[in-house]
Design a protein around this motif. Sequence first.
Motif, short mmCIF file in Angstrom:
data_model
loop_
_atom_site.label_atom_id
_atom_site.label_comp_id
_atom_site.label_asym_id
_atom_site.label_seq_id
_atom_site.Cartn_x
_atom_site.Cartn_y
_atom_site.Cartn_z
N ALA A 183 0.95 -0.99 -0.17
CA ALA A 183 0.08 0.04 -0.43
C ALA A 183 0.90 1.45 -0.05
N GLU A 184 2.29 0.99 0.50
CA GLU A 184 2.69 2.39 0.46
C GLU A 184 3.60 2.71 0.02
N ALA A 185 3.70 1.66 -1.39
CA ALA A 185 4.39 1.80 -2.96
C ALA A 185 2.99 2.34 -3.40
N GLN A 186 1.97 1.99 -3.33
CA GLN A 186 1.36 2.19 -4.55
C GLN A 186 0.81 3.68 -4.24
N LEU A 187 0.82 3.67 -2.57
CA LEU A 187 0.50 5.78 -2.43
C LEU A 187 1.69 5.75 -3.10
N ARG A 188 3.49 6.09 -2.94
CA ARG A 188 4.30 6.39 -3.95
C ARG A 188 3.85 6.71 -4.89
N LEU A 189 4.11 6.33 -5.22
CA LEU A 189 4.08 5.73 -6.93
C LEU A 189 2.11 6.43 -7.53
N ALA A 190 1.23 6.39 -6.97
CA ALA A 190 0.09 7.47 -7.52
C ALA A 190 0.97 9.17 -7.23
N ASP A 191 1.40 9.06 -6.57
CA ASP A 191 2.02 9.89 -5.71
C ASP A 191 3.29 10.95 -6.97
N ASN A 192 3.52 10.16 -8.07
CA ASN A 192 5.20 10.38 -8.45
C ASN A 192 3.99 10.55 -10.26
N PHE A 193 2.62 10.12 -9.96
CA PHE A 193 1.87 10.49 -11.30
C PHE A 193 1.28 11.27 -10.81
N PHE A 194 0.44 11.93 -10.07
CA PHE A 194 0.03 13.06 -9.87
C PHE A 194 1.25 14.07 -9.76
N SER A 195 2.14 14.14 -9.71
CA SER A 195 3.04 15.12 -9.48
C SER A 195 4.09 15.55 -10.62
N GLY A 196 4.12 13.47 -11.68
CA GLY A 196 4.73 13.63 -12.76
C GLY A 196 6.46 13.48 -12.94
N ASN A 197 6.64 13.06 -11.33
CA ASN A 197 8.34 12.62 -10.33
C ASN A 197 8.84 11.12 -10.98
N GLY A 198 9.58 11.60 -12.11
CA GLY A 198 10.44 10.40 -12.93
C GLY A 198 9.83 9.92 -13.62
N VAL A 199 8.36 9.96 -14.02
CA VAL A 199 7.26 9.82 -14.98
C VAL A 199 6.58 10.49 -15.33
N ASP A 200 5.86 10.47 -17.04
CA ASP A 200 4.85 11.75 -17.24
C ASP A 200 3.77 12.22 -16.31
N GLN A 201 3.98 12.81 -15.54
CA GLN A 201 2.34 12.66 -14.95
C GLN A 201 0.67 13.24 -15.88
N ASN A 202 0.27 12.07 -14.72
CA ASN A 202 -0.96 11.19 -15.30
C ASN A 202 -2.04 11.61 -14.46
N TYR A 203 -4.05 12.30 -14.34
CA TYR A 203 -3.55 11.70 -13.12
C TYR A 203 -4.48 10.67 -13.44
N GLY A 204 -5.22 10.03 -14.27
CA GLY A 204 -5.83 8.63 -14.49
C GLY A 204 -5.54 7.46 -13.41
#
Length: 307
Positions: free
Chosen positions: A56-77
Amino acid sequence: MRRVLAGFIVALSLGFGGLTAGVAAAQPVAGRDDALRTAETMDIDVLTARAQAGDAEAQLRLADNFFSGNGVDQNYGKALAWYEKAALQGNVVAQTELGVLYGKGLGVAVDYDKALRWTRMAADKGYAGAQYNLGVAYDYGMGVTPDVAMAFAWYLKAAEQGYGVAQFNVGTMYESGEGVEQSNPQAFTWYARAADQAYAPAQYNLGVLYLEGKGVEVDTTRGLALVEAAAKQGFALAQDRLAGAYYAGLGVPVDKVKAYAWALLAAYGGDRDAERLLAQMDADEDLNEAQYAQASRLTETLLAPLM
């Protein structure tokens, strides 16, 4: 901004409605500092593998990355999808963030029912960010009937956990008597708690209480120091108040150069009163050319830390 009371700046709201401009420093989003969104992260592939394995913590951090575009392309979906996985495991931060996405329509259509459901889950578990957001929902009638008493109750729960924006809101509601019996001493107490966290609007409001003797004995020196602390964070109302003080010699010696410099900063932040003061000083020719240059240099010095 929620309300303006007799010279006071009142609560900023983040929640479902979005952040209202007015403070230079970044404000909390759904109970967490923006720094968490850009904090050092593990390799995305490793993080993704852990998230897919159900961490769950990894899921949260991965979601944060997609939210902000940190290390990945930003993608709210994708952010929403990963927040939901963590939220379903009971992660209160993910539940709160999911509520914000549904409330703001990021990566999904706006859905206040779902926003409130997820936010309430986290709020009922005692998460301050969710409690604050739920207060905003009741304050503004976002998916619920507006209820300032209920808004106050949820703000207070977050405030009692040290959540600065909520402490500020509680202070404004005590000062105005909205949702709770009016009390300047209580307003003072809650503004002071938020000001201790260097929250600029609270520093300003607390400074005004000292200047006007509301809920506390008049203390011009302390009041102006608090107003200046807020002004140095880029808070336009505080900058305008300082400009007026230096212009008229209210608690400080008259200093037209400082008055002009602070008014310039406040006008830059959109303060109309400051614009009028500048126009008046120009019309009255309060400064000579050397003093204009001095005021310009002072403005640049004060502005530099804010850029």
